[in-house]
Design a protein around this motif. Structure first.
Motif, PDB file in Angstrom:
ATOM      1  N   THR A 204      51.226  63.754  40.721  1.00 21.08           N
ATOM      2  CA  THR A 204      50.864  62.790  41.767  1.00 21.08           C
ATOM      3  C   THR A 204      51.934  61.738  42.011  1.00 21.08           C
ATOM      4  OG1 THR A 204      49.776  61.207  40.257  1.00 21.08           O
ATOM      5  CG2 THR A 204      48.452  63.059  41.082  1.00 21.08           C
ATOM      6  N   GLY A 205      52.818  61.510  41.035  1.00 18.97           N
ATOM      7  CA  GLY A 205      53.824  60.463  41.175  1.00 18.97           C
ATOM      8  C   GLY A 205      53.292  59.070  40.904  1.00 18.97           C
ATOM      9  N   ARG A 206      51.988  58.946  40.599  1.00 16.35           N
ATOM     10  CA  ARG A 206      51.385  57.644  40.303  1.00 16.35           C
ATOM     11  C   ARG A 206      51.237  57.468  38.794  1.00 16.35           C
ATOM     12  NH1 ARG A 206      47.678  59.589  44.110  1.00 16.35           N
ATOM     13  NH2 ARG A 206      46.109  59.696  42.482  1.00 16.35           N
ATOM     14  N   ALA A 207      51.184  56.228  38.356  1.00 16.11           N
ATOM     15  CA  ALA A 207      51.017  55.951  36.933  1.00 16.11           C
ATOM     16  C   ALA A 207      49.610  56.346  36.490  1.00 16.11           C
ATOM     17  CB  ALA A 207      51.266  54.476  36.647  1.00 16.11           C
ATOM     18  N   PHE A 208      49.530  56.937  35.309  1.00 14.85           N
ATOM     19  CA  PHE A 208      48.236  57.302  34.749  1.00 14.85           C
ATOM     20  C   PHE A 208      47.410  56.051  34.443  1.00 14.85           C
ATOM     21  CE2 PHE A 208      50.886  60.945  33.397  1.00 14.85           C
ATOM     22  CZ  PHE A 208      50.110  61.998  33.857  1.00 14.85           C
ATOM     23  N   ASP A 209      46.102  56.115  34.735  1.00 12.63           N
ATOM     24  CA  ASP A 209      45.185  55.113  34.201  1.00 12.63           C
ATOM     25  C   ASP A 209      44.959  55.413  32.716  1.00 12.63           C
ATOM     26  OD1 ASP A 209      44.796  53.719  36.577  1.00 12.63           O
ATOM     27  OD2 ASP A 209      43.132  55.003  37.199  1.00 12.63           O
ATOM     28  N   TRP A 210      44.414  54.443  32.002  1.00 12.10           N
ATOM     29  CA  TRP A 210      44.112  54.644  30.586  1.00 12.10           C
ATOM     30  C   TRP A 210      42.647  55.018  30.435  1.00 12.10           C
ATOM     31  CZ3 TRP A 210      46.822  50.648  26.895  1.00 12.10           C
ATOM     32  CH2 TRP A 210      48.207  50.770  27.047  1.00 12.10           C
ATOM     33  N   ASP A 211      42.382  56.019  29.613  1.00 20.67           N
ATOM     34  CA  ASP A 211      41.016  56.460  29.326  1.00 20.67           C
ATOM     35  C   ASP A 211      40.712  56.262  27.851  1.00 20.67           C
ATOM     36  OD1 ASP A 211      40.563  57.310  31.941  1.00 20.67           O
ATOM     37  OD2 ASP A 211      41.422  59.285  31.554  1.00 20.67           O
ATOM     38  N   PHE A 212      39.483  55.835  27.561  1.00 21.01           N
ATOM     39  CA  PHE A 212      39.026  55.648  26.182  1.00 21.01           C
ATOM     40  C   PHE A 212      37.667  56.316  26.006  1.00 21.01           C
ATOM     41  CE2 PHE A 212      41.829  52.078  27.024  1.00 21.01           C
ATOM     42  CZ  PHE A 212      42.580  51.969  25.861  1.00 21.01           C
ATOM     43  N   GLN A 213      37.411  56.787  24.801  1.00 18.11           N
ATOM     44  CA  GLN A 213      36.103  57.315  24.439  1.00 18.11           C
ATOM     45  C   GLN A 213      35.303  56.182  23.777  1.00 18.11           C
ATOM     46  OE1 GLN A 213      36.596  61.755  23.050  1.00 18.11           O
ATOM     47  NE2 GLN A 213      38.327  60.600  22.256  1.00 18.11           N
ATOM     48  N   VAL A 214      34.272  55.733  24.469  1.00 20.03           N
ATOM     49  CA  VAL A 214      33.479  54.599  23.998  1.00 20.03           C
ATOM     50  C   VAL A 214      32.008  54.990  23.994  1.00 20.03           C
ATOM     51  CG1 VAL A 214      32.853  52.182  24.381  1.00 20.03           C
ATOM     52  CG2 VAL A 214      35.162  52.969  24.940  1.00 20.03           C
ATOM     53  N   ASP A 215      31.409  55.044  22.801  1.00 20.69           N
ATOM     54  CA  ASP A 215      29.977  55.344  22.665  1.00 20.69           C
ATOM     55  C   ASP A 215      29.580  56.616  23.425  1.00 20.69           C
ATOM     56  OD1 ASP A 215      29.677  53.023  21.153  1.00 20.69           O
ATOM     57  OD2 ASP A 215      29.295  51.791  22.931  1.00 20.69           O
ATOM     58  N   GLY A 216      30.380  57.661  23.285  1.00 16.44           N
ATOM     59  CA  GLY A 216      30.040  58.945  23.879  1.00 16.44           C
ATOM     60  C   GLY A 216      30.334  59.074  25.356  1.00 16.44           C
ATOM     61  N   ARG A 217      30.970  58.098  25.953  1.00 17.23           N
ATOM     62  CA  ARG A 217      31.336  58.200  27.369  1.00 17.23           C
ATOM     63  C   ARG A 217      32.806  57.853  27.533  1.00 17.23           C
ATOM     64  NH1 ARG A 217      31.198  53.043  29.968  1.00 17.23           N
ATOM     65  NH2 ARG A 217      30.627  51.390  28.488  1.00 17.23           N
ATOM     66  N   VAL A 218      33.335  58.164  28.700  1.00 19.46           N
ATOM     67  CA  VAL A 218      34.747  57.899  28.983  1.00 19.46           C
ATOM     68  C   VAL A 218      34.852  56.633  29.831  1.00 19.46           C
ATOM     69  CG1 VAL A 218      36.827  58.748  30.111  1.00 19.46           C
ATOM     70  CG2 VAL A 218      35.361  60.333  28.850  1.00 19.46           C
ATOM     71  N   LEU A 219      35.627  55.689  29.342  1.00 19.84           N
ATOM     72  CA  LEU A 219      35.863  54.440  30.061  1.00 19.84           C
ATOM     73  C   LEU A 219      37.306  54.451  30.579  1.00 19.84           C
ATOM     74  CD1 LEU A 219      34.985  51.527  30.839  1.00 19.84           C
ATOM     75  CD2 LEU A 219      35.939  50.789  28.641  1.00 19.84           C
ATOM     76  N   THR A 220      37.458  54.304  31.891  1.00 18.19           N
ATOM     77  CA  THR A 220      38.777  54.285  32.513  1.00 18.19           C
ATOM     78  C   THR A 220      39.209  52.841  32.749  1.00 18.19           C
ATOM     79  OG1 THR A 220      38.417  56.412  33.594  1.00 18.19           O
ATOM     80  CG2 THR A 220      40.148  55.016  34.493  1.00 18.19           C
ATOM     81  N   VAL A 221      40.427  52.517  32.301  1.00 16.18           N
ATOM     82  CA  VAL A 221      40.951  51.156  32.421  1.00 16.18           C
ATOM     83  C   VAL A 221      42.258  51.201  33.208  1.00 16.18           C
ATOM     84  CG1 VAL A 221      41.758  49.113  31.183  1.00 16.18           C
ATOM     85  CG2 VAL A 221      39.933  50.523  30.201  1.00 16.18           C
ATOM     86  N   PRO A 222      42.294  50.678  34.435  1.00 19.14           N
ATOM     87  CA  PRO A 222      43.567  50.603  35.167  1.00 19.14           C
ATOM     88  C   PRO A 222      44.461  49.540  34.531  1.00 19.14           C
ATOM     89  CG  PRO A 222      41.821  49.549  36.436  1.00 19.14           C
ATOM     90  CD  PRO A 222      41.165  50.151  35.230  1.00 19.14           C
ATOM     91  N   MET A 223      45.759  49.830  34.425  1.00 22.64           N
ATOM     92  CA  MET A 223      46.682  48.920  33.765  1.00 22.64           C
ATOM     93  C   MET A 223      47.759  48.449  34.738  1.00 22.64           C
ATOM     94  SD  MET A 223      45.579  48.621  30.646  1.00 22.64           S
ATOM     95  CE  MET A 223      46.999  47.768  29.950  1.00 22.64           C
ATOM     96  N   LYS A 224      48.143  47.186  34.588  1.00 15.29           N
ATOM     97  CA  LYS A 224      49.265  46.647  35.355  1.00 15.29           C
ATOM     98  C   LYS A 224      50.561  46.917  34.606  1.00 15.29           C
ATOM     99  CE  LYS A 224      47.401  42.626  35.181  1.00 15.29           C
ATOM    100  NZ  LYS A 224      47.135  41.167  35.289  1.00 15.29           N
ATOM    101  N   SER A 225      51.628  47.160  35.355  1.00 18.41           N
ATOM    102  CA  SER A 225      52.926  47.378  34.720  1.00 18.41           C
ATOM    103  C   SER A 225      54.035  46.826  35.599  1.00 18.41           C
ATOM    104  CB  SER A 225      53.158  48.872  34.466  1.00 18.41           C
ATOM    105  OG  SER A 225      53.232  49.569  35.684  1.00 18.41           O
ATOM    106  N   MET A 226      55.145  46.468  34.962  1.00 19.67           N
ATOM    107  CA  MET A 226      56.348  46.042  35.664  1.00 19.67           C
ATOM    108  C   MET A 226      57.442  47.105  35.572  1.00 19.67           C
ATOM    109  SD  MET A 226      55.547  43.168  36.979  1.00 19.67           S
ATOM    110  CE  MET A 226      57.146  42.561  37.514  1.00 19.67           C
ATOM    111  N   VAL A 227      57.249  48.074  34.668  1.00 21.44           N
ATOM    112  CA  VAL A 227      58.196  49.173  34.491  1.00 21.44           C
ATOM    113  C   VAL A 227      57.386  50.460  34.399  1.00 21.44           C
ATOM    114  CG1 VAL A 227      59.959  50.204  33.018  1.00 21.44           C
ATOM    115  CG2 VAL A 227      59.840  47.721  33.247  1.00 21.44           C
ATOM    116  N   ALA A 228      57.794  51.481  35.150  1.00 17.76           N
ATOM    117  CA  ALA A 228      57.136  52.787  35.086  1.00 17.76           C
ATOM    118  C   ALA A 228      58.198  53.873  35.080  1.00 17.76           C
ATOM    119  CB  ALA A 228      56.189  52.978  36.269  1.00 17.76           C
TER     120      ALA A 228
END
Length: 311
Positions: A204-228
């Motif tokens: 896609t050319g876009r930065a990956f979001d961050w995913d976490f496994q929390v209490d049996g579900r997937v939580l997606t966390v968008p992250m800010k960056s200055m370098v990619a």
């Protein structure tokens, strides 16, 4: 058509496949040890015989026409069956798979996991030449002349066969210098106030979001960056130099976490693992050399507990 004509057609198929795989008349001519003009004439004669255009030519690259793509698949399947038949009889003399196979792999995986075991591969398959291209860009196996490729993540191209050979596990971490400057985020919610090094997707050319496994579900966390960046080793290097938080493959980070160059974060919330698959066109699955390489890579990943699905 007489026997000589049939042999000529087989040679024309071999030449056509080599041109497509090399994506260049000049490179194909070099590998075949023939003049470029001979390949041009062979293709023209083949197109005249079939009554259709197989390749579109431009100054930069070659591309298959729809008829060319269909004919290419038939040619590969026929040549694979010829190779399998010949190998079955040559095998009676004790020789294994032969020829050349082009493999595309992520550069970090190749350097850290595959290179240390290549001498073993050479001893096992002395007559098999392995050509490796590296990078995080997703190649087109047909257009780029690649026999098989290692992919991390969900497979999207339904025209390819995927064999799962391992699981990629990740961890979150940061350099001590970054944490000293910005503080250590105590919760996932606190990530909103932090910077990450962005890792650009090859598809896609876009930065990956961050995913976490929390209490049996997937939580997606968008992250800010200055370098990619779009390279796994460059991504790790940016993190080691304190340019942001990382969500990085565990096999890459483990030695740096042990040494203290990186500090693991959120050990209680694991990032979502990704499948590691070897993909190849369905027309080539019977190839002895492809079977040899896929079996060897499956064995290689299977012997490393870092890539176990349950790790």
């Amino acid at each position: 058509m007489n026997k000589g004509g049939r042999l000529d057609r087989l040679k024309a198929m071999q030449t056509f496949v080599r041109i497509v795989e090399a994506n260049s008349f000049t490179r194909a001519a070099e590998t075949l040890g023939l003049p470029r003009a001979a390949l041009t004439a062979s293709l023209q004669n083949l197109e005249a015989f079939l009554g259709t255009r197989l390749l579109q030519r431009s100054t930069r690259r070659l591309s298959l026409t729809p008829d060319g793509a269909e004919y290419f698949a038939h040619c590969v399947r026929i040549l694979v069956e010829v190779e399998a038949a010949e190998t079955a009889f040559r095998g009676q003399g004790g020789r294994g798979p032969q020829g050349r196979l082009r493999l595309d792999v992520p550069s970090a995986l190749f350097r850290r996991l595959i290179v240390p075991r290549l001498a073993e591969f050479r001893r096992r398959y002395p007559d098999l030449e392995l050509l490796v291209t590296m990078g995080d860009r997703l190649v087109d196996l047909i257009q780029d002349g690649v026999d098989c490729a290692l992919r991390v993540g969900a497979l999207r191209d339904s025209s390819l066969i995927g064999r799962r050979i391992g699981t990629m596990h990740f961890l979150c971490c940061a350099a001590p210098a970054y944490l000293l400057d910005r503080g250590t985020p105590p919760t996932l919610e606190a990530l909103a106030g932090h910077l990450a090094v962005g890792h650009l997707s090859g598809s896609t050319g876009r930065a990956f979001d961050w995913d976490f496994q929390v209490d049996g579900r997937v939580l997606t966390v968008p992250m800010k960056s200055m370098v990619a960046v779009n390279d796994a080793e460059a991504y790790l290097s940016c993190g080691l130099n304190g340019l942001g938080l990382l969500q990085v493959a565990r096999y890459q980070a483990r030695e740096h976490v042990r040494s203290g160059a990186l500090v693991e974060l959120f050990a209680q919330w694991k990032p979502v693992p990704m499948p590691i698959s070897l993909i190849y066109p369905g027309t080539r699955q019977a190839s002895p050399k492809l079977r040899a390489v896929t079996d060897w890579l499956a064995e290689l990943f299977g012997s490393d507990p870092e890539f176990d699905e349950r790790a």
